[in-house]
Design an enzyme around this catalytic site. Structure first.
Site, short mmCIF file in Angstrom:
data_model
loop_
_atom_site.label_atom_id
_atom_site.label_comp_id
_atom_site.label_asym_id
_atom_site.label_seq_id
_atom_site.Cartn_x
_atom_site.Cartn_y
_atom_site.Cartn_z
N GLU A 1 -3.70 -10.47 2.39
CA GLU A 1 -4.79 -9.85 1.85
C GLU A 1 -4.44 -8.54 1.09
O GLU A 1 -3.95 -7.59 1.97
CB GLU A 1 -6.01 -9.57 2.74
N ASP B 1 -4.40 -9.61 7.37
CA ASP B 1 -5.52 -8.70 7.36
C ASP B 1 -4.47 -7.31 6.51
O ASP B 1 -3.61 -6.77 7.05
CB ASP B 1 -5.96 -8.25 8.26
#
Length: 541
Positions: free
Chosen positions: A274, A206
């Site tokens: 990401e 993330d």
């Protein structure tokens, strides 16, 4: 490792990864919230779809202020989702079905309930005093610099115990870790080792470009209005008014990613990062994945944009990527847990949704599919009083948040919770437009979107050139995006991303149709007539 296309030496290269949002996939204990036991139950659906791997969004211990992206224990399962033993069952069953398992690691920040932060905020002299980004106020008591939070307002929160500000790029309850501090890096690498030892095959990382902040805490420059982009934060959020030059994307991140890759290598594991950056996402992705010594894959936001992907914008994406680093490895996605579902976002007809799905499976790179994408689920309309997402509550009604893409998976068509749960109510509602699109309903309909996704995944798997081969000659001709894939065989692909008919010339040579099962139209006389939302996939013979 081998150079022969189709061998499993680098399983991640070209893999189709199915994202599970665990709160909404399947509830196994009747409390209205999905869990790990539910994932075990529904894994055959994913294997039957033809995916190579699953990515499970966070299930770690958490106060759930941001629904698991605020971690208070990296090495345990929140009771809402089950236990470590339940997670082990997920891994065992996935591996039985031939699926790799990737889990979401949130390494840029923790919850303010994490023991590390509780100790760090006690005073300035404790063992973890430097584990988070703390800063002195300006002489007038105001925040250290102009950095903004993705979730609105300043990225700095005052703490009366230390009499300092701490950095939070997201919610105030999500303090940012200080990765400039070596013990923090080692602790995070130990987290990765813990899960690798439990059998995971990789990680989705993330906010990978948020790991480091500028050590000098310099102000971000402003961004001219014409360059602002709402792919990271909605346009109602002033976060878009800055070029985030110093609050993220720092060069020190490269060395940490090399350390992370070194942890992965002995396990044959992979990571997909990401990259949340509206201006330089492709270039950062290329930087993080090129050279074979950092993360294997990243997904940028170019195909998660509000504006529909056109032939011209698709060609521009690959132009930028080639200029940045020819060996970079993207992981493409149209939808995920943070964006409006692409069927609604791009206002796609059934024919349009099918050609976009087929094109995605023919692009160079790996692929992420978001749960329900294979059912052509539209964005759910959620009333304000039913919202759970703090982002949506903050910016309502101009921005309705992320709950519309997070509603429960419809497994059967009924008037209750569509097979998701035996509870009377789920954490989010099942909306009426989703009911007739259930898995069971589409299983019974041979021409359904579910069967189309099965066909395109099988087609990709049956021709390893799509997963690992080269991609050349891409260009936009009106509404048609076309390119050639090569490696073992040479394949020409053309996708009409518009309503009007188009004629497309194929490259020199003799070509025969492939992919009749996914709607490919046969060429004739060195050209092909494509109807609106038509495609041609042909093999050179």
């Amino acid at each position: 490792m081998t150079d022969v296309i189709g061998h499993d030496a680098e399983w991640w290269r070209g893999a189709v990864i199915y994202q599970i949002y665990p709160r909404s996939y399947q509830d196994s204990n009747g409390d209205g919230v999905g869990d790990l036991g539910g994932i075990v139950e529904r894994l055959p659906h994913i294997a039957g779809l033809g995916a190579d791997a699953i990515w499970i969004s966070p299930f770690f211990t958490s106060p759930m202020k941001d629904f698991g992206y605020d971690v208070s224990d990296y090495c345990d399962v929140d009771p809402m989702f089950g236990t470590l033993a339940d997670f082990d069952r997920v891994v065992a069953r996935a591996h039985e079905l031939g699926l790799k398992v990737m889990i979401d690691l949130v390494l840029s920040h923790t919850s303010d309930q994490h023991p590390w932060f509780k100790e760090s905020r006690k005073d300035r002299g404790n063992a973890k005093a430097d584990w988070y980004v703390w800063a002195e106020p300006k002489p007038d008591g105001t925040v250290p610099n102009n950095w903004l939070s993705v979730f609105g307002g300043s990225a700095w929160q005052w703490d009366g115990r230390r009499r300092q500000y701490y950095l939070h790029n997201f919610l105030t309850s999500q303090p940012d870790l200080n990765l400039h501090h070596a013990p923090v890096q080692e602790a995070l690498l130990d987290v990765a080792r813990f899960w690798l030892e439990r059998g995971v095959n990789g990680f989705r990382l993330d906010t990978i470009n948020f790991y480091f902040a500028d050590r000098y805490l310099r102000d971000n420059p402003s961004l001219p209005p014409e360059l602002r982009n709402d792919s990271i934060a909605p346009s109602v959020n002033p976060y878009n008014h800055q070029l985030h030059l110093f609050s993220k994307n720092q060069p020190e991140n490269l060395e940490f990613l090399r350390k992370f890759r070194a942890v992965l290598e002995p396990y044959g594991a992979a990571a997909v990062g990401e990259v949340g950056d509206a201006q330089r996402g492709l270039e950062i992705m290329a930087e993080y994945t090129s050279g074979g010594d950092k993360v294997q894959m990243c997904y940028p936001f170019e195909m998660l944009q509000p504006a529909r992907l056109t032939a011209a914008s698709a060609a521009a994406v690959f132009d930028r990527l080639a200029a940045a680093a020819p060996d970079a490895w993207p992981c493409w996605a149209y939808s995920n847990h943070d964006t409006v579902r692409h069927l609604t976002r791009w206002n796609l007809s059934d024919a349009a949704a099918r050609v976009y799905a087929t094109m995605l499976m023919c692009l160079r790179g790996s692929v992420c599919l978001y749960q329900g994408e294979e059912l052509a689920l539209p964005e759910a309309e959620i009333a304000f009083e039913e919202l759970q997402d703090p982002y949506g509550i903050e910016f309502w009604p101009e921005f309705k948040g992320r709950d519309g893409c997070r509603t429960p998976m419809p497994w059967v068509t009924d008037n209750g919770l569509c097979g998701f749960s035996s509870a009377e109510r789920a954490w989010l509602p099942v909306t009426a437009p989703h009911r007739p699109l259930s898995v069971a309903a589409q299983e019974a309909e041979p021409g359904s979107m579910l069967h189309h996704y099965r066909s395109v995944l099988a087609f990709r798997r049956g021709h390893p050139t799509f997963a690992q081969g080269r991609m050349t000659g891409w260009k936009a001709e009106g509404d048609v995006f076309n390119f050639t894939r090569s490696g073992g065989i040479e394949i020409f692909c053309a996708f009409n991303l518009g309503e009007g008919a188009a004629e497309v010339m194929l490259p020199p040579g003799h070509w025969e149709r492939m992919g009749e099962s996914v709607g490919s139209i046969a060429p004739a006389g060195g050209k092909v007539q494509l109807p609106g939302w038509g495609c041609c996939i042909a093999r050179k013979v």
